[in-house]
Scaffold this motif. Structure first.
Motif, PDB file in Angstrom:
ATOM      1  N   ARG A   3       0.834  -1.199   0.000  1.00  0.00           N
ATOM      2  CA  ARG A   3       0.000   0.000   0.000  1.00  0.00           C
ATOM      3  C   ARG A   3       0.874   1.257   0.000  1.00  0.00           C
ATOM      4  O   ARG A   3       0.571   2.239  -0.665  1.00  0.00           O
ATOM      5  N   TYR A   4       1.953   1.232   0.766  1.00  0.00           N
ATOM      6  CA  TYR A   4       2.885   2.356   0.832  1.00  0.00           C
ATOM      7  C   TYR A   4       3.517   2.626  -0.528  1.00  0.00           C
ATOM      8  O   TYR A   4       3.605   3.757  -0.968  1.00  0.00           O
ATOM      9  N   ILE A   5       3.929   1.561  -1.212  1.00  0.00           N
ATOM     10  CA  ILE A   5       4.567   1.702  -2.523  1.00  0.00           C
ATOM     11  C   ILE A   5       3.575   2.278  -3.541  1.00  0.00           C
ATOM     12  O   ILE A   5       3.910   3.177  -4.307  1.00  0.00           O
ATOM     13  N   ASN A   7       0.869   4.059  -2.895  1.00  0.00           N
ATOM     14  CA  ASN A   7       0.589   5.435  -2.504  1.00  0.00           C
ATOM     15  C   ASN A   7       1.698   6.373  -2.965  1.00  0.00           C
ATOM     16  O   ASN A   7       1.436   7.457  -3.478  1.00  0.00           O
ATOM     17  N   ARG A   8       2.919   5.953  -2.760  1.00  0.00           N
ATOM     18  CA  ARG A   8       4.073   6.752  -3.163  1.00  0.00           C
ATOM     19  C   ARG A   8       4.102   6.945  -4.672  1.00  0.00           C
ATOM     20  O   ARG A   8       4.394   8.032  -5.178  1.00  0.00           O
ATOM     21  N   LYS A   9       3.787   5.870  -5.397  1.00  0.00           N
ATOM     22  CA  LYS A   9       3.797   5.942  -6.859  1.00  0.00           C
ATOM     23  C   LYS A   9       2.712   6.892  -7.367  1.00  0.00           C
ATOM     24  O   LYS A   9       2.966   7.705  -8.249  1.00  0.00           O
ATOM     25  N   THR A  10       1.524   6.834  -6.788  1.00  0.00           N
ATOM     26  CA  THR A  10       0.443   7.728  -7.232  1.00  0.00           C
ATOM     27  C   THR A  10       0.773   9.179  -6.888  1.00  0.00           C
ATOM     28  O   THR A  10       0.463  10.075  -7.660  1.00  0.00           O
ATOM     29  N   LYS A  11       1.400   9.409  -5.749  1.00  0.00           N
ATOM     30  CA  LYS A  11       1.808  10.771  -5.410  1.00  0.00           C
ATOM     31  C   LYS A  11       2.819  11.300  -6.415  1.00  0.00           C
ATOM     32  O   LYS A  11       2.760  12.460  -6.833  1.00  0.00           O
ATOM     33  N   HIS A  12       3.750  10.439  -6.802  1.00  0.00           N
ATOM     34  CA  HIS A  12       4.760  10.851  -7.770  1.00  0.00           C
ATOM     35  C   HIS A  12       4.129  11.114  -9.133  1.00  0.00           C
ATOM     36  O   HIS A  12       4.492  12.069  -9.825  1.00  0.00           O
ATOM     37  N   ARG A  14       1.061  12.128  -9.662  1.00  0.00           N
ATOM     38  CA  ARG A  14       0.362  13.407  -9.541  1.00  0.00           C
ATOM     39  C   ARG A  14       1.335  14.581  -9.635  1.00  0.00           C
ATOM     40  O   ARG A  14       1.047  15.592 -10.267  1.00  0.00           O
TER      41      ARG A  14
END
Length: 70
Positions: A3-5, A7-12, A14
């Protein structure tokens, strides 16, 4: 952990998309200013060089987005 990975990927993604849209907007604004300036003037050359630098950044962010979306 997964989930962390994600989340991090979607933030990047965006972040990259935000930069791509802002670069597109800047290029559009510069091109409007360039149309208003005289042909062959120093101002036009300045706008062309500015658009080139923005286009290089845009290409870089597009590449990064492509690698992120795979």
């Amino acid at each position: 952990m997964i989930r962390y990975i994600v989340n991090r990927k979607t933030k990047h993604i965006r972040f990259v998309l935000r930069h791509i849209t802002s670069l597109n907007n800047e290029i559009n604004q510069i091109s409007f200013k360039m149309v208003e300036s005289e042909k062959g003037s120093f101002k036009e050359e300045y706008f062309v060089s500015k658009i080139r630098t923005k286009a290089i950044l845009l290409k870089k962010y597009n590449r990064r987005l492509r690698t992120l979306s795979i």
